[in-house]
Write a protein that holds these residues in place. Sequence first.
Motif, PDB file in Angstrom:
ATOM      1  N   LEU A 237       0.780  -1.055   0.062  1.00  0.00           N
ATOM      2  CA  LEU A 237      -0.095  -0.064   0.194  1.00  0.00           C
ATOM      3  C   LEU A 237       0.916   1.107  -0.042  1.00  0.00           C
ATOM      4  O   LEU A 237       0.711   2.225  -0.636  1.00  0.00           O
ATOM      5  CB  LEU A 237      -0.823   0.127   1.267  1.00  0.00           C
ATOM      6  CG  LEU A 237      -2.086  -1.139   1.197  1.00  0.00           C
ATOM      7  CD1 LEU A 237      -2.855  -1.028   2.594  1.00  0.00           C
ATOM      8  CD2 LEU A 237      -2.725  -0.740   0.040  1.00  0.00           C
ATOM      9  N   ASP A 238       2.015   1.170   0.630  1.00  0.00           N
ATOM     10  CA  ASP A 238       2.922   2.326   0.626  1.00  0.00           C
ATOM     11  C   ASP A 238       3.578   2.575  -0.600  1.00  0.00           C
ATOM     12  O   ASP A 238       3.594   3.581  -1.230  1.00  0.00           O
ATOM     13  CB  ASP A 238       3.997   2.212   1.841  1.00  0.00           C
ATOM     14  CG  ASP A 238       4.893   3.155   1.887  1.00  0.00           C
ATOM     15  OD1 ASP A 238       4.684   4.282   1.818  1.00  0.00           O
ATOM     16  OD2 ASP A 238       6.124   2.961   1.928  1.00  0.00           O
ATOM     17  N   ARG A 239       3.779   1.375  -1.377  1.00  0.00           N
ATOM     18  CA  ARG A 239       4.437   1.440  -2.701  1.00  0.00           C
ATOM     19  C   ARG A 239       3.480   2.208  -3.767  1.00  0.00           C
ATOM     20  O   ARG A 239       4.016   2.888  -4.505  1.00  0.00           O
ATOM     21  CB  ARG A 239       4.701   0.077  -2.751  1.00  0.00           C
ATOM     22  CG  ARG A 239       5.458   0.170  -4.389  1.00  0.00           C
ATOM     23  CD  ARG A 239       6.326  -1.171  -4.686  1.00  0.00           C
ATOM     24  NE  ARG A 239       5.114  -2.338  -5.261  1.00  0.00           N
ATOM     25  CZ  ARG A 239       4.835  -3.133  -4.208  1.00  0.00           C
ATOM     26  NH1 ARG A 239       5.489  -3.276  -3.102  1.00  0.00           N
ATOM     27  NH2 ARG A 239       4.008  -4.006  -4.359  1.00  0.00           N
ATOM     28  N   LEU A 240       2.230   1.919  -3.401  1.00  0.00           N
ATOM     29  CA  LEU A 240       0.973   2.218  -4.169  1.00  0.00           C
ATOM     30  C   LEU A 240       0.510   3.675  -3.945  1.00  0.00           C
ATOM     31  O   LEU A 240      -0.190   4.394  -4.769  1.00  0.00           O
ATOM     32  CB  LEU A 240      -0.099   1.432  -4.364  1.00  0.00           C
ATOM     33  CG  LEU A 240       0.262  -0.105  -4.976  1.00  0.00           C
ATOM     34  CD1 LEU A 240      -0.863  -0.975  -4.765  1.00  0.00           C
ATOM     35  CD2 LEU A 240       0.686  -0.015  -6.584  1.00  0.00           C
ATOM     36  N   GLY A 241       0.960   4.262  -2.930  1.00  0.00           N
ATOM     37  CA  GLY A 241       0.719   5.545  -2.426  1.00  0.00           C
ATOM     38  C   GLY A 241      -0.862   5.465  -1.912  1.00  0.00           C
ATOM     39  O   GLY A 241      -1.433   6.580  -1.850  1.00  0.00           O
ATOM     40  N   VAL A 242      -1.408   4.563  -1.334  1.00  0.00           N
ATOM     41  CA  VAL A 242      -2.820   4.302  -0.744  1.00  0.00           C
ATOM     42  C   VAL A 242      -2.698   5.021   0.574  1.00  0.00           C
ATOM     43  O   VAL A 242      -2.011   4.122   1.505  1.00  0.00           O
ATOM     44  CB  VAL A 242      -3.365   2.976  -0.933  1.00  0.00           C
ATOM     45  CG1 VAL A 242      -4.707   2.950  -0.464  1.00  0.00           C
ATOM     46  CG2 VAL A 242      -3.241   2.426  -2.218  1.00  0.00           C
ATOM     47  N   PRO A 243      -3.744   6.023   0.929  1.00  0.00           N
ATOM     48  CA  PRO A 243      -3.648   6.274   2.321  1.00  0.00           C
ATOM     49  C   PRO A 243      -4.220   5.360   3.193  1.00  0.00           C
ATOM     50  O   PRO A 243      -5.054   4.499   2.695  1.00  0.00           O
ATOM     51  CB  PRO A 243      -4.498   7.508   2.094  1.00  0.00           C
ATOM     52  CG  PRO A 243      -4.406   7.827   0.907  1.00  0.00           C
ATOM     53  CD  PRO A 243      -4.287   6.771   0.168  1.00  0.00           C
ATOM     54  N   VAL A 244      -3.333   5.006   4.530  1.00  0.00           N
ATOM     55  CA  VAL A 244      -3.885   4.104   5.559  1.00  0.00           C
ATOM     56  C   VAL A 244      -4.276   4.637   6.837  1.00  0.00           C
ATOM     57  O   VAL A 244      -3.484   5.573   7.165  1.00  0.00           O
ATOM     58  CB  VAL A 244      -2.696   3.116   5.411  1.00  0.00           C
ATOM     59  CG1 VAL A 244      -3.001   2.003   6.573  1.00  0.00           C
ATOM     60  CG2 VAL A 244      -2.514   2.382   4.356  1.00  0.00           C
ATOM     61  N   TRP A 245      -5.065   4.172   7.369  1.00  0.00           N
ATOM     62  CA  TRP A 245      -5.405   4.338   8.995  1.00  0.00           C
ATOM     63  C   TRP A 245      -5.125   3.055   9.499  1.00  0.00           C
ATOM     64  O   TRP A 245      -5.907   2.053   9.008  1.00  0.00           O
ATOM     65  CB  TRP A 245      -7.016   4.844   8.922  1.00  0.00           C
ATOM     66  CG  TRP A 245      -7.173   6.254   8.793  1.00  0.00           C
ATOM     67  CD1 TRP A 245      -6.472   6.961   8.105  1.00  0.00           C
ATOM     68  CD2 TRP A 245      -8.498   6.896   8.865  1.00  0.00           C
ATOM     69  NE1 TRP A 245      -7.190   8.346   7.665  1.00  0.00           N
ATOM     70  CE2 TRP A 245      -8.425   8.086   8.464  1.00  0.00           C
ATOM     71  CE3 TRP A 245      -9.721   6.446   9.695  1.00  0.00           C
ATOM     72  CZ2 TRP A 245      -9.475   9.025   8.654  1.00  0.00           C
ATOM     73  CZ3 TRP A 245     -10.667   7.432   9.749  1.00  0.00           C
ATOM     74  CH2 TRP A 245     -10.579   8.681   9.055  1.00  0.00           C
ATOM     75  N   ILE A 246      -4.312   2.827  10.501  1.00  0.00           N
ATOM     76  CA  ILE A 246      -3.904   1.740  11.329  1.00  0.00           C
ATOM     77  C   ILE A 246      -5.000   1.559  12.433  1.00  0.00           C
ATOM     78  O   ILE A 246      -5.101   2.706  13.058  1.00  0.00           O
ATOM     79  CB  ILE A 246      -2.327   1.701  11.531  1.00  0.00           C
ATOM     80  CG1 ILE A 246      -1.490   1.743  10.614  1.00  0.00           C
ATOM     81  CG2 ILE A 246      -2.283   0.565  12.703  1.00  0.00           C
ATOM     82  CD1 ILE A 246      -1.759   0.302   9.657  1.00  0.00           C
ATOM     83  N   ARG A 247      -5.349   0.449  12.387  1.00  0.00           N
ATOM     84  CA  ARG A 247      -6.210   0.115  13.547  1.00  0.00           C
ATOM     85  C   ARG A 247      -5.583  -0.961  14.572  1.00  0.00           C
ATOM     86  O   ARG A 247      -5.260  -1.874  14.041  1.00  0.00           O
ATOM     87  CB  ARG A 247      -7.698  -0.181  13.117  1.00  0.00           C
ATOM     88  CG  ARG A 247      -8.514   0.688  12.656  1.00  0.00           C
ATOM     89  CD  ARG A 247     -10.020   0.019  12.120  1.00  0.00           C
ATOM     90  NE  ARG A 247     -11.003   1.208  12.190  1.00  0.00           N
ATOM     91  CZ  ARG A 247     -12.185   1.102  11.832  1.00  0.00           C
ATOM     92  NH1 ARG A 247     -12.656   0.005  11.260  1.00  0.00           N
ATOM     93  NH2 ARG A 247     -12.789   2.326  11.995  1.00  0.00           N
ATOM     94  N   TYR A 248      -5.470  -0.511  15.858  1.00  0.00           N
ATOM     95  CA  TYR A 248      -4.869  -1.308  16.755  1.00  0.00           C
ATOM     96  C   TYR A 248      -5.560  -1.783  18.061  1.00  0.00           C
ATOM     97  O   TYR A 248      -5.771  -0.801  18.790  1.00  0.00           O
ATOM     98  CB  TYR A 248      -3.247  -0.828  17.130  1.00  0.00           C
ATOM     99  CG  TYR A 248      -2.420  -1.663  17.820  1.00  0.00           C
ATOM    100  CD1 TYR A 248      -1.823  -2.862  17.267  1.00  0.00           C
ATOM    101  CD2 TYR A 248      -2.323  -1.599  19.180  1.00  0.00           C
ATOM    102  CE1 TYR A 248      -0.893  -3.554  18.085  1.00  0.00           C
ATOM    103  CE2 TYR A 248      -1.562  -2.465  19.758  1.00  0.00           C
ATOM    104  CZ  TYR A 248      -0.819  -3.323  19.431  1.00  0.00           C
ATOM    105  OH  TYR A 248      -0.022  -4.412  20.105  1.00  0.00           O
ATOM    106  N   VAL A 249      -6.066  -2.975  18.118  1.00  0.00           N
ATOM    107  CA  VAL A 249      -7.046  -3.290  19.300  1.00  0.00           C
ATOM    108  C   VAL A 249      -6.130  -3.481  20.235  1.00  0.00           C
ATOM    109  O   VAL A 249      -5.375  -4.245  20.395  1.00  0.00           O
ATOM    110  CB  VAL A 249      -7.968  -4.176  19.004  1.00  0.00           C
ATOM    111  CG1 VAL A 249      -8.884  -4.714  20.190  1.00  0.00           C
ATOM    112  CG2 VAL A 249      -8.820  -4.174  17.832  1.00  0.00           C
TER     113      VAL A 249
END
Length: 242
Positions: A154-166
């Motif tokens: 996803l980083d390589r493709l430049g897709v924005p990410v929100w990480i969810r950590y329970v």
Amino acid sequence: MTAGRIHSWDLSTGVDGPGTRFVLFLSGCPLRCLYCANPDTWHMRDGQRATVDEVVSRIERYRRFTDLAGGGVTLTGGEPLLQSAFTAEVLHRCRELGLHTALDTSGALGIRADDALLADTDLVLLDVKSFDAAVYRRLTGGRLAPTLGFATRLDRLGVPVWIRYVLVPGWTDDPAAVDGLAGFLAALGNIDRVEVLPFHKLGAPKYDSLGVRFPLRDNPVPDRALVERVREQFRDHGLRAL
């Protein structure tokens, strides 16, 4: 016409991506997270069959609400990439309508998301269950490596990410594991935020109704100090943690 199995749909604000969103819950998941709040979404066979046209028609009915609040559509589950062809077509149709699209996934089946699917995805909500491979296995029944590989892609493709950590006391609160994850994420250029989500037991009645044991029924929930400590660990690596 492509069809899929869906569990339900809902409207939410601020928790499944930006703005007010139409949230589509797909049925079926390859993981069995011990803290899962939605055991009723585990099996595809329990979902209702729906075509892409039927789903998009329902989404369009609520467009006025989502547009007014700068929202869009989020596909979640279960695990939407278990039904990757259906998910891809729904995302594509939404993008054609000019809607903001989000994909909520564990990344365990990230290999099923081809570049075309991701090109139609404005935001990925990536659930990272643990940064310790052994704990990840015990906690979910799955493997950590596919999720980390998906994050890197996803980083390589430049897709924005929100990480969810329970955050689950005794499971995902180990300082070294949290620090390791924070370091991994800080090296990526597409992480907009990290959401530290306190473990809760709101799904317990669902287990009771299904006649399934809730594995973490007796596990404590995190207190405010623990939640803030973990958020600070992410912030120490330059990440925006909420």
